[in-house]
Every structure is written in C-alpha cells, then in structure tokens.
Design a protein around this motif. Structure first.
Motif, mmCIF file in Angstrom:
data_model
loop_
_atom_site.group_PDB
_atom_site.id
_atom_site.type_symbol
_atom_site.label_atom_id
_atom_site.label_comp_id
_atom_site.label_asym_id
_atom_site.label_seq_id
_atom_site.Cartn_x
_atom_site.Cartn_y
_atom_site.Cartn_z
ATOM 1 N N PRO A 5 40.257 -24.491 -41.815
ATOM 2 C CA PRO A 5 39.725 -24.231 -40.470
ATOM 3 C C PRO A 5 40.795 -23.648 -39.552
ATOM 4 O O PRO A 5 41.962 -23.500 -39.931
ATOM 5 N N VAL A 6 40.373 -23.353 -38.332
ATOM 6 C CA VAL A 6 41.263 -22.690 -37.376
ATOM 7 C C VAL A 6 42.487 -23.544 -37.078
ATOM 8 O O VAL A 6 43.618 -23.071 -37.078
ATOM 9 N N ARG A 61 42.954 -28.471 -39.729
ATOM 10 C CA ARG A 61 42.011 -29.504 -40.147
ATOM 11 C C ARG A 61 40.714 -29.318 -39.382
ATOM 12 O O ARG A 61 40.689 -28.761 -38.289
ATOM 13 N N TYR A 62 39.619 -29.759 -39.975
ATOM 14 C CA TYR A 62 38.319 -29.621 -39.328
ATOM 15 C C TYR A 62 38.225 -30.613 -38.176
ATOM 16 O O TYR A 62 38.433 -31.820 -38.346
ATOM 17 N N ASP A 63 37.893 -30.092 -36.995
ATOM 18 C CA ASP A 63 37.802 -30.909 -35.775
ATOM 19 C C ASP A 63 36.332 -31.164 -35.478
ATOM 20 O O ASP A 63 35.592 -30.242 -35.105
ATOM 21 N N ASP A 83 33.787 -22.926 -33.584
ATOM 22 C CA ASP A 83 35.176 -23.003 -33.140
ATOM 23 C C ASP A 83 36.114 -23.352 -34.283
ATOM 24 O O ASP A 83 37.315 -23.082 -34.212
ATOM 25 N N ASN A 84 35.600 -23.983 -35.333
ATOM 26 C CA ASN A 84 36.430 -24.339 -36.482
ATOM 27 C C ASN A 84 36.553 -23.199 -37.489
ATOM 28 O O ASN A 84 37.503 -23.155 -38.269
ATOM 29 N N ILE A 85 35.578 -22.306 -37.494
ATOM 30 C CA ILE A 85 35.549 -21.216 -38.464
ATOM 31 C C ILE A 85 35.994 -19.935 -37.778
ATOM 32 O O ILE A 85 35.315 -19.436 -36.866
ATOM 33 N N ASP A 86 37.141 -19.414 -38.182
ATOM 34 C CA ASP A 86 37.698 -18.213 -37.549
ATOM 35 C C ASP A 86 37.384 -16.980 -38.382
ATOM 36 O O ASP A 86 38.265 -16.216 -38.758
#
Length: 623
Positions: free
Chosen positions: A446-447, A450-452, A459-462
C-alpha cells in the motif's frame, strides 16, 4: 541440432599421388545413407522412405531425421555425422535426392525436376549449455537449448554464384562455402586459349545475380535457458567472446525443435494413458480444493488467494466475436497488502510450477524490458527486435513483484499487453505488433507501507484506475494481529505465511546459529530462549521505541489523524493558507512539529494539498 564454426579459411589436404580412394569412400557413405533411408523401419513402417514420399507429394523438399535412429541403424555413420557434419550432411542430402528420384514413377523430365532435399537432424541426447561450448566443438555437431530473443529479417544467401566473363562471355559456376565466409571470384578467365584468341584481362568475371542459386537465411539470437544459468550470473548469448578469436563464433542450424510456444498447449497430443490419467483426476469430487491446497502448501491460510491463483494457472477461453473482436481468456491477479504476508513466496511458487513463466521485480524492470526493445546488431548494423518479459512468457505467466515500485511510465507500457494481449511497436522505422498472451500475477504494498484501515481503500492504493481495471481479482492481504491465528500458524510443520514470516523465521535462524556455535546437532530450549531474548531487545524494542519528539508511534498516528481532520475542516476545496500560519496554529494547540510536518507531507502525496508560490502557500485541491 547445430554445427559450430569460426568462418576462418579452410585448408584442404590431398595426396600427391593420383587416386580415386577418396571418391570411393564418399560413394560408400552415400550408399550407406541411402540404405538407411530406404530400409530403416519402425515396426512395419519404413519411416523415412514414407516421410520423404509424403513430403514430396505436398511440395516439401526436406526430411527430418532423428539422430538416435541413425545410431541404432549404424553407429559408425552416426559418429561420422557428429565429427564431420559439413561433409557428411551433403552426402546425406545426396542420398535423399537419389531416394527421391528412385521413388518417382514419372518421366525423365519429371525426375529431373525433383528439388534438392534438405536434411533436418533432431536429437535430445547430450544437450549442452552455451557456456559449455569450447574449441573442441568447432565444426562438430552439437545439441543446445535456449531462448530465441531476437531474429533478423529473412534474407537470401547464394549457394552457387553464376559468373560470366565480360570479354569472352565464358560462364563459370562457383559454389559458396558454408557460413559467412563468402566466395572467392577468380581473377583470371578459365576459358582455354586457342591460336587466334587472346588472354582476357584480369578481373573480367562479373556476377549475374538472376542466374545464381539462392536459399533463405535468417539469423537468430540465442540466450541461455534459465535452467543452465548458475546462481548469481547473467544469462549469456551466443558470440560473446572477445577480440582474441579470428571471428565471432556462430551456430549453423541443421535442425530446430520448438519445445514451448504460446499455442503449443492447444495443439499438443496426449497418449491414451495420459488422457485416462487426466480423466481420473477430473472425477475427484473436491478437485478444485485439491488444486488450491497444492498451491504453495508451506504457506498457511490464504485459501481464497490460492483458489484465484489456481484459476490463473488454468486460464479461461479466448473468444473471437463475430465482428472480429478478441476477448482475452487469461486471468490477471493483484495481491496488495502488508509486508511479510508471503506475497513474494506465492509469486515464486507460480514461477516454478507454470510451464512458461518469468519472474521479475518492478524496481528493476523498465518498459523496454517488459515489452520489447529495438537493438542494433554490432556486426551487421541491422536493427532488430528483442522481446521482453511479456513476449517471452507468451502462453504462460508473468510474475511481477514490487509492482508499486515501478515508475508510472514503465507501468503504463503493459496496459495494452494486459488487456489486448499484444504489444505495438513503432520505433526506429520498425512498426509491428507482438503477441503477449500471458497472465499477470503482481504483488504490491500500500501507499504507506502497511494497509491503513482508517483510510479509504482508494487512499491505500496508489494505482491509476486504468491499471486496476485490468486485474480480474484484487486481494487485500492484511497482517491482522490475532494471537489465536498466530499460535495456529506457528504450530504448523512449515510455518510460512502471515504477518508473523518473518518474525518466526528470524527466531528460527537465530536459534540455529546459536546451536552451530556449540556444534549442537539440534536446537535446544536454551538456544530458542536466547534467540527470543535477542529478538526482543532488537526488533521488538525498535518497533516500540519513541519518535523524535518523544512520543510513541501510536500517539503519533493519533495526532496525525486529528491534524488531518482539522485541516479538512478548516480548508475547503480551493482555499489556501500560508504554510507558516498553518503550522504555527497546530503547534500552538499542543501538536508536535513532527506530526504536523508528516501529516502535511502525507496529504500532499495524496494530492489533497498542493504547495503554491515556492512552497509559501498551501492549497486544498482534493477531497
């Protein structure tokens, strides 16, 4: 099967005494090869006699011969072919030509129209790697395997040159030696002199191209097979010697067999035993579960991911619609999640189990390396294409690790390959379309590393929507803090997978090292306890250590969430504020400098905020 040579000048040795012993020996070899073609049988079938007859009936002037059959028929002749292929193959082709003429029942004119027969040798014995070829294999028959990564355009090569004297019109036909050695044109006319004739001037012969005899020729670039490459070394290509040799070595192909290709699975024939075995497997009631459980069995859990990978390995069916549109049948899967969740191990397993597969890392892959590149041959100065990973894996799987570390311009290059399954090239005057009918199994983080869970999935996948839409399945792999699950995973025989593979494996490695110090054959409880202590005072304490401003990581995350919420409340979309004023307001409220800077940096990366006026102003541009 190929012969290796070095295009150096050839030296011929002849006896000083006249005799015809050599011609008699050659005639005996031709007769023996003729007998092989006529009499070799596989059961009740005269294999090569019938093959030659069927090939000539459809206009194919060649004969494929398995070298093992020649060895079984006459080991002496087989050894002569290996040691002296250039001369023996020409005799073999002469024997095939005689066989073809004797089998023809037409008129003399029809027999004279029979073309020259080309012999193609095949063998699967004693396969060598390119790095094993040495001076002992020069002008010998060798069998090598590799990947064809480049091919030149088809060209015409003369086998017999038609020469005519400009002065007296005398005709001379000169054979061309094998390889790239060219032809030597006589400087003096060979026409016999008479009393009334004069000697023709020097260099009077000229080539008449229309009357020369040509064959098709193509140059292929061969790279070592991955199985033959030693660990830590780069794959080698043929002709990578230095300037010590007279000329670069090459292989003259006298027989080629394609072991794997993109469409080989569709046309492959199976024996009745194989068909029965596959039918019995298909009748297993829980065959889907059996296949998915067989995917990386040492990795605990991830059953749905393994089922998707099972579907990826089998693939769907390619469809061609009535209007000509093609719909891909290959399946693309993306694994997005926390570090240490065995994503790379799954990719490595697929790379090993798939018949055609290529593993690559996103950080070390360029657009040209994934698709194709245009290379200039240093010898001929000719431009040719070299296929990248997506082309070489045609009909298989491309495993791309660290997919998020790729540059955007490199990631865009595979958009067409993932959906249309083609790669369009328009470089240096070369315009073509290459097939890339392969599945893609990618792994990414993820961005924020770690996955938030507190943030939206977007917002986690860029990644851009254009690349995400090309994946049939996208799995979010989280490192969930579950003590019961961790204990269950650690109790397995092969405790691989889950957020704790790395921590558990670290303890195992430390325990093994402590046992080695005392030459203990096995790890004891004392070794494990000391390994756990070292792990706690190092990794665990580092993870729980305070930050620069004297607050823990948990407190920092909570502060950042509050600051982010306050910024979104204070700054509507389109409004702006001096950066100095924004930071001073939050610090005056009691927030740490580190938390404020980190939050602003994170929002700028997400395109929620944007710097203006040489980073003096901050503007809200996104949601």
């Amino acid at each position: 099967m190929e012969t290796q040579g070095w295009d150096s000048g050839q030296v011929y040795v002849r006896s000083v005494f006249p005799g015809d012993s050599e011609s008699k020996t050659n005639a005996n070899i031709v007769q023996e090869l003729y007998d092989f073609i006529q009499n070799f049988r596989d059961g009740n079938l005269f294999l090569y006699r019938e093959q030659l007859r069927s090939n000539l009936s459809v206009g194919r002037a060649y004969l494929k011969v398995d070298l093992q059959d020649v060895t079984n028929y006459d080991a002496v002749i087989s050894q002569k072919i290996i040691n002296n292929p250039t001369e023996i193959l020409s005799m073999f082709e002469e024997a095939a030509y005689i066989s073809a003429k004797n089998m023809s029942i037409g008129s003399q004119q029809e027999q004279d129209s029979i073309p020259k027969i080309q012999i193609e040798l095949l063998s699967k014995d004693n396969i060598l790697s390119l790095r094993e070829l040495n001076s002992g294999h020069v002008s010998k028959l060798v069998c090598v395997s590799g990947l064809i990564i480049g091919a030149s355009t088809l060209s015409s090569k003369s086998t017999f040159v038609y020469l005519q004297c400009r002065n007296c019109k005398h005709v001379k036909i000169v054979p061309v030696a094998g390889g790239y050695s060219g032809v030597n044109i006589p400087r003096v006319c060979d026409k016999p002199l008479t009393q009334d004739s004069e000697r023709c001037p020097l260099d009077s012969y000229e080539i008449i191209p229309d009357k020369c005899i040509f064959v098709d020729q193509q140059t292929l670039k061969l790279q070592e097979s991955p199985d033959f490459i030693p660990v830590g070394e780069l794959p080698r290509h043929l002709g990578s010697t230095g300037a010590v040799a007279i000329r670069n070595p090459y292989l003259r192909i006298v027989g080629m067999e394609v072991l794997k290709s993109g469409n080989s699975s569709a046309s492959k024939t199976f024996s009745p035993e194989e068909e029965n075995e596959m039918l019995s497997i298909s009748r297993i009631p829980n065959i889907y579960q059996v296949f998915s459980d067989s995917i990386a069995p040492s990795i605990f859990g991830n059953s749905d991911i393994k089922k998707a990978i099972t579907c990826l390995l089998f693939g769907g069916s390619k469809k061609v619609l009535p209007d000509g549109m093609r719909i891909r049948g290959d399946i693309n899967v993306l694994l997005l999640g926390d570090p240490g969740t065995a994503k790379s191990q799954l990719l490595k397993f697929v790379e090993k189990v798939a018949p055609i597969s290529i593993y690559t890392s996103g950080k070390g892959s360029s657009a040209a390396g994934l698709t194709a590149s245009v290379i200039k041959d240093p010898t001929t100065r000719e431009l040719y294409l070299e296929g990248g990973a997506m082309v070489l894996a045609d009909g298989g799987v491309v495993c791309i690790d660290e997919f998020d570390k790729m540059r955007d311009e490199d990631r865009v290059a595979i958009h067409e390959a993932m959906e249309q399954q083609t790669i369009s090239i328009a470089k240096a005057g070369i315009t073509t379309v290459l097939n890339a009918r392969s599945s893609v199994l990618a792994a990414a983080n993820p961005v924020f590393g770690r996955y938030d869970d507190s943030k939206a999935p977007g917002d986690n996948i860029d990644f851009q929507t254009t690349i995400l839409s090309r994946f049939d399945c996208i799995f979010i792999v989280k490192d969930e803090h579950n003590e019961a699950r961790d204990r269950e995973m650690c109790s397995k025989a092969n405790p691989t997978g889950g957020g704790k593979i790395r921590q558990l494996e670290a303890v195992v490695r430390l325990s093994e090292s402590l046992a080695k110090i005392s030459l203990a054959p096995v790890c004891t409880v004392e070794h494990v306890e000391e390994a756990i202590r070292i792990f706690r005072v190092s990794t665990v304490d580092a993870a729980q250590s305070t930050t620069v401003d004297g607050i823990t990581r948990t407190e920092l995350v909570n502060e950042m969430r509050k600051i982010e919420t306050e910024i979104r409340r204070r700054l509507p979309v389109g409004s702006q504020l001096p950066v100095r004023v924004l930071k001073s307001d939050f610090i005056r409220q009691g927030y740490s400098q580190h938390a404020v800077d980190h939050t602003i940096f994170s929002l700028v990366r997400q395109d929620t905020l944007q710097y203006k006026n040489q980073r003096m102003l901050i503007q809200r541009v996104g949601s």
